[in-house]
Design an enzyme around this catalytic site. Structure first.
Site, PDB file in Angstrom:
ATOM      1  N   SER A 192      -7.531   5.677   4.225  1.00 39.82           N
ATOM      2  CA  SER A 192      -7.431   4.757   3.090  1.00 39.82           C
ATOM      3  C   SER A 192      -8.050   5.357   1.840  1.00 39.82           C
ATOM      4  O   SER A 192      -9.007   6.121   1.911  1.00 39.82           O
ATOM      5  CB  SER A 192      -8.133   3.433   3.411  1.00 39.82           C
ATOM      6  OG  SER A 192      -8.069   2.558   2.304  1.00 39.82           O
ATOM      7  N   LYS A 199      -7.516   0.131  10.707  1.00 40.59           N
ATOM      8  CA  LYS A 199      -6.856   0.355   9.421  1.00 40.59           C
ATOM      9  C   LYS A 199      -5.905  -0.796   9.095  1.00 40.59           C
ATOM     10  O   LYS A 199      -5.778  -1.211   7.937  1.00 40.59           O
ATOM     11  CB  LYS A 199      -6.077   1.677   9.460  1.00 40.59           C
ATOM     12  CG  LYS A 199      -5.259   1.982   8.181  1.00 40.59           C
ATOM     13  CD  LYS A 199      -6.127   2.003   6.935  1.00 40.59           C
ATOM     14  CE  LYS A 199      -5.448   2.722   5.766  1.00 40.59           C
ATOM     15  NZ  LYS A 199      -4.169   2.184   5.355  1.00 40.59           N
ATOM     16  N   HIS A 250      -8.021  -3.557   7.870  1.00 38.61           N
ATOM     17  CA  HIS A 250      -8.425  -3.153   6.515  1.00 38.61           C
ATOM     18  C   HIS A 250      -7.341  -3.528   5.512  1.00 38.61           C
ATOM     19  O   HIS A 250      -7.611  -4.114   4.459  1.00 38.61           O
ATOM     20  CB  HIS A 250      -8.688  -1.640   6.483  1.00 38.61           C
ATOM     21  CG  HIS A 250      -8.731  -1.036   5.116  1.00 38.61           C
ATOM     22  ND1 HIS A 250      -7.596  -0.805   4.358  1.00 38.61           N
ATOM     23  CD2 HIS A 250      -9.765  -0.602   4.359  1.00 38.61           C
ATOM     24  CE1 HIS A 250      -7.924  -0.268   3.200  1.00 38.61           C
ATOM     25  NE2 HIS A 250      -9.241  -0.141   3.176  1.00 38.61           N
ATOM     26  N   ASN A 251      -6.098  -3.187   5.841  1.00 39.21           N
ATOM     27  CA  ASN A 251      -5.008  -3.479   4.918  1.00 39.21           C
ATOM     28  C   ASN A 251      -4.770  -4.976   4.775  1.00 39.21           C
ATOM     29  O   ASN A 251      -4.412  -5.456   3.696  1.00 39.21           O
ATOM     30  CB  ASN A 251      -3.724  -2.785   5.384  1.00 39.21           C
ATOM     31  CG  ASN A 251      -3.732  -1.301   5.092  1.00 39.21           C
ATOM     32  OD1 ASN A 251      -4.796  -0.704   4.932  1.00 39.21           O
ATOM     33  ND2 ASN A 251      -2.564  -0.700   5.014  1.00 39.21           N
ATOM     34  N   GLU A 282      -7.265  -6.141   2.462  1.00 38.27           N
ATOM     35  CA  GLU A 282      -6.815  -5.671   1.140  1.00 38.27           C
ATOM     36  C   GLU A 282      -5.800  -6.640   0.536  1.00 38.27           C
ATOM     37  O   GLU A 282      -5.879  -6.991  -0.646  1.00 38.27           O
ATOM     38  CB  GLU A 282      -6.205  -4.276   1.290  1.00 38.27           C
ATOM     39  CG  GLU A 282      -5.638  -3.665   0.036  1.00 38.27           C
ATOM     40  CD  GLU A 282      -4.946  -2.351   0.338  1.00 38.27           C
ATOM     41  OE1 GLU A 282      -3.780  -2.180  -0.084  1.00 38.27           O
ATOM     42  OE2 GLU A 282      -5.560  -1.497   1.008  1.00 38.27           O
TER      43      GLU A 282
END
Length: 486
Positions: A133, A187, A190-191, A194
């Protein structure tokens, strides 16, 4: 290819923006990198351009590319997620030997990394599925890297990854996440966070712009101030910068950008997995749906001319409302992370991973899109209590939410009265109120389910796990449906 000198520390396939910048980052840290791209002209262009006067080795075929690598060979794929990754893996396997390593650095679905770890292990090849990222800037100067897969590969990859990763307080924003698809799973979450962060910022912007009638310059000044306080983060920082960009005629560029949002699927994956695991990831779900609604631009234009607004105009103190919006943004952001960590905890239990939750917060403190000030507080929360059930139960976050709550409620109430949509703010507050409620109306829901489907219910005055059925109409029988989890 026996005459090819084995001199590259790592090879990278895929010279799009992320791939090129990771290669240059590795080169800057003293690693010799071999590169290959399916369109081989990109290799030559890269060597003649950004990689000129570096130690990067360009290769025009996979055989030469692999032969250039030191053993164990480390091959990193920076290609489009999905079938393309499998195609390159199949093409690489004939040239690899036992103990060699394939690294997938794209935004792959964690299930694919589960499968690839297993399948390659059967062939004697080690696999790492790693989230990366930070976008172009992060890849070039220090990304957040979240590796998982076959742990036996980690010692051979660790020196490279931890050298090129972002550094915070002399610690690399990269460490081993867990087996199989754990790296890509983290991840993915995480996204998802986001998505939530971006939607929250957009709702704050819209409330100031349309609800309070503030100019672009005034809003830009607000984001500049916010970036110096508890909201200090990469996304607040770039929002501040975006709102400062003007056209030649002095108008704001942001006002010329079409309000149709795109997405690549990771937010959707996060929401779908949350439904599979039964985790109320409400804020991130609303963030995904907000993008879907934005994409229906033509319908919205028509609806705007037909459907009444029937809303009041803002008449209060604008400065006080801006402070309330700040509180709503901060509190909702905490909810977004709390929900993301709830999902990771459930996934770890379901998939047999041992996730280091404080370590994940550390990996997100630098280099990545969601890096923000309070990630250090998340790490401290899990350092104090590794088995912490929910971030909202940590002393720091209890205090933060308590202080922000009046402004949060005021901001959400104002969006409703002004007719300004706030799906993420509102869903975050609803989640908070639901989570802090000792009793929810699910008792009525269970009665409804038992009424029409004989699905049974538990009683508060009986032991847990004992189920009952009522013949609500007097016409039904005593037979109940098989219990199942919703």
């Amino acid at each position: 290819m026996s005459d090819v000198k084995q001199q590259a520390d790592i090879g990278l396939v895929g010279l799009a923006v992320m791939g090129q910048n990771l290669v240059l980052n590795m080169n800057d840290h003293g690693f010799t990198v071999a590169v290959y791209n399916r369109t081989v002209s990109k290799v030559d262009d890269f060597l003649a351009g950004p990689a000129k006067d570096t130690q990067v080795i360009g290769c025009h075929d996979l055989a030469t590319f692999v032969a250039t690598l030191k053993r164990p060979r480390r091959v990193m794929l920076m290609v489009k997620a999905g079938p393309v990754v499998d195609i390159f893996i199949e093409q690489l396997i004939p040239y690899l030997e036992h103990g060699d390593i394939i690294i997938d650095g794209g935004n792959s679905l964690y299930n694919d990394s589960d499968r690839r770890t297993y399948e390659l292990h059967q062939k004697g090849i080690l696999f790492i599925g790693s989230g990366v990222s930070g976008g172009e800037e992060g890849a070039r100067h220090g990304p957040s890297i979240m590796p998982g897969g076959n742990h036996a590969a980690w010692p051979a990859v660790k020196p490279i990854f931890q050298a090129i990763a972002a550094q915070v307080d002399n610690e690399p924003c990269c460490d081993w996440v867990g087996n199989d698809g754990a790296g890509h799973y983290v991840k993915m979450v995480h996204n998802g966070i986001e998505y939530g962060d971006m939607q929250l910022i957009c709702e704050a912007y819209q409330l100031m712009r349309e609800g309070l009638g503030m100019s672009g310059d005034e809003i830009q000044a607000v984001f500049t101030e916010w970036n110096e306080g508890v909201l200090d983060s990469y996304l607040i920082e770039i929002t501040r910068d975006i709102l400062a960009i003007k056209e030649e005629d002095g108008s704001l560029l942001i006002d010329k950008i079409l309000d149709k949002a795109g997405q690549k699927g990771t937010g959707k994956w996060t929401g779908m997995n949350a439904l599979d695991l039964g985790i109320p990831l409400t804020l991130i779900g609303e963030a995904v749906f907000a993008r879907c609604l934005s994409a229906r631009k033509d319908e919205r234009v028509v609806a705007s001319k037909i459907l009444p607004k029937l809303a009041s105009e803002f008449t209060g103190d604008r400065g006080e409302m801006v402070d309330a919006i700040r509180d709503a943004l901060y509190a909702s952001k905490i909810i977004s992370y709390a929900q993301g960590y709830m999902l990771m905890r459930e996934a770890a239990e379901t998939y047999g991973w041992e996730l280091n939750y404080g370590g994940i917060a550390m990996m997100w403190r630098g280099g990545c899109i969601i890096r923000s000030q309070f990630l250090a507080n998340i790490r401290e929360a899990f350092d104090k209590q590794p088995d912490l059930q929910n971030l909202l139960l940590d002393d720091f976050f209890i205090k933060a939410i308590t202080e922000a709550l009046p402004g949060w409620r005021k901001a959400v109430g104002t969006t409703i009265s002004l007719g300004v949509p706030s799906p993420a703010f509102s869903s975050a507050l609803s989640f908070y109120d639901g989570y802090r409620s000792e009793r929810l109306p699910a008792n009525l829901l269970q009665a409804q389910r038992d009424y029409f489907g004989a699905h049974t219910y538990e009683r508060v005055d009986k032991p847990a796990g004992e189920f009952f059925h009522t013949n609500w109409t007097g016409r039904g029988g005593d037979i109940s449906a098989t219990n199942y989890d919703v």
